[in-house]
Design an enzyme around this catalytic site. Structure first.
Site, PDB file in Angstrom:
ATOM      1  N   GLU A 135       5.651  -5.845   7.680  1.00 17.77           N
ATOM      2  CA  GLU A 135       4.956  -4.694   8.244  1.00 17.77           C
ATOM      3  C   GLU A 135       5.605  -4.646   9.881  1.00 17.77           C
ATOM      4  OE1 GLU A 135       2.241  -6.011   5.468  1.00 17.77           O
ATOM      5  OE2 GLU A 135       3.401  -6.934   6.579  1.00 17.77           O
ATOM      6  N   ASP A 175      -1.515  -7.422   7.497  1.00 15.34           N
ATOM      7  CA  ASP A 175      -2.979  -7.278   7.178  1.00 15.34           C
ATOM      8  C   ASP A 175      -3.305  -7.930   5.795  1.00 15.34           C
ATOM      9  OD1 ASP A 175      -1.622  -5.232   5.712  1.00 15.34           O
ATOM     10  OD2 ASP A 175      -3.357  -3.990   5.942  1.00 15.34           O
ATOM     11  N   GLY A 211       0.733  -1.338  -0.032  1.00 18.85           N
ATOM     12  CA  GLY A 211      -0.023   0.063   0.098  1.00 18.85           C
ATOM     13  C   GLY A 211       0.833   1.470  -0.110  1.00 18.85           C
ATOM     14  N   GLY A 262       0.255  -5.073   0.776  1.00 19.72           N
ATOM     15  CA  GLY A 262      -0.880  -5.360  -0.099  1.00 19.72           C
ATOM     16  C   GLY A 262      -0.997  -5.873  -1.417  1.00 19.72           C
TER      17      GLY A 262
END
Length: 357
Positions: A138, A146, A67, A115
């Site tokens: 992350e 996530d 992301g 992402g």
């Protein structure tokens, strides 16, 4: 269709083609890109002339590096709440991809992180190459895996998923296949021909023509120390066990963990263990949404992105700075309900489903 678009949506023969088109940014996802992909799936899922969906990245460097974390950094500092809206639509897309009724072919060539894993590894035909480098990094920016990453890594054999989630280690094709993050190996110089065949013939026929034996991975042999070390109940004990093995690779891994956000490490371990009990992907995404939104209020997220991406000094000042200073209540705060009207609701049943972990 314009080649200036961040997601180029095209049709060729029997295939719908989604090309992530920000090569200078390693095709990092923006909110608009997520919505564009969802819009294309809306149209194609009910279009009988589209028999296969192919997702690929523009440029030579990778499918997607994740992301747009600069935008998340700015949002966390300003408190505007824009990231929550982005994550909501991104996680909806992740669930949508997993439930796609047609073959969803993800070309996981080059860098596939964060992402990028979310828009590829939930597909039902996941292709890696000798250039693939797949990771959920992350914890290095004070965040927690996530996009369904905790679901995918919880399914990996033994404790390989725990190792990858905590360290953020990037793996190649062989290890991606071992961990269940990919299905097939196709050499990168065959990708264009493979994609061309998908526009004309069934996926099984195209795969049979282009799939090759993958290069060997590294994780299978490392399970002799990964599984017993990461089976520990706490991050502190994991690190102690890594040191105690006397194995150089294990001791090096302990050092890698000690450089990550202590809070992110503890929350990640808790999220993985809970994911194993939650059942379907949708319930895990709901948990991840809570964790992600609550992470916006923690200083490690802003500090981690600053150190790794903004200033690039690679010297984050984590708060708190050590594992022993992270309290259980600090971890639980990440899983706290967001409040009426703010939760992400994806699961279709009220009780968790049992799955063969």
């Amino acid at each position: 269709m314009s080649t200036d678009e961040a997601v180029v949506v095209g049709r060729l023969g029997r295939a719908g083609l989604l090309t992530l088109n920000r090569p200078r940014a390693l095709n990092a996802l923006t909110h608009a890109m997520v919505l564009r992909m969802a819009q294309a799936l809306d149209a194609w899922e009910t279009d009988p002339s589209v028999e296969v969906v192919v997702v690929r990245g523009a440029g030579e460097r990778g499918l997607c590096a994740g992301g747009d974390i600069r935008a998340i950094h700015d949002d966390a500092k300003a408190g505007t709440g824009l990231s929550a809206g982005f994550w909501r639509d991104e996680y909806l897309l992740n669930a949508r991809i997993a439930a796609c009724p047609k073959p969803y072919v993800a070309l996981m060539d080059g860098i596939v992180m964060g992402g990028g894993v979310g828009v590829s590894a939930h597909g039902n035909v996941r292709v890696v190459t000798e250039r693939s480098r797949i990771a959920m990094p992350e914890t290095g920016i004070g965040f927690v895996p996530d996009v369904g990453g905790t679901y995918l890594l919880a399914l990996a054999p033994g404790e390989l998923g725990t190792h990858l989630a905590l360290t953020g280690t990037a793996i190649g094709a062989g290890d991606a296949l071992l961990c269940g993050l990919a299905d097939h190996y196709v050499p990168s110089d065959r990708l264009d021909a493979f994609t061309d065949d998908l526009t004309r013939e069934p996926v099984t026929e195209a795969l049979a023509r282009h799939v090759a034996p993958p290069p060997p991975g590294e994780l299978a042999a490392a399970r002799e120390w990964i599984d017993p070390c990461y089976r520990a109940g706490t991050v502190e004990e994991i690190i102690d066990r890594l040191h105690a093995t006397g194995i150089p690779a294990a001791k090096e891994t302990a050092g890698i963990l000690l450089a990550k956000s202590p809070t992110a490490l503890k929350v990640t371990l808790a999220a993985l263990r809970r994911a194993r009990e939650l059942g379907p992907l949708e319930r895990v995404l709901e948990q991840e949404y809570r964790v992600s939104c609550n992470a916006l209020a923690h200083p490690d997220l802003v500090e981690g992105i600053r150190a790794q991406v903004i200033d690039k000094d690679r010297d984050p000042a984590w708060n708190p700075p050590t594992l022993t200073e992270v309290r259980d209540s600090d971890v639980e705060r990440y899983f706290a309900p967001l409040g009426e009207g703010r939760e992400l609701r994806l699961a279709t049943t009220d009780s968790p489903q049992e799955v063969p972990w």
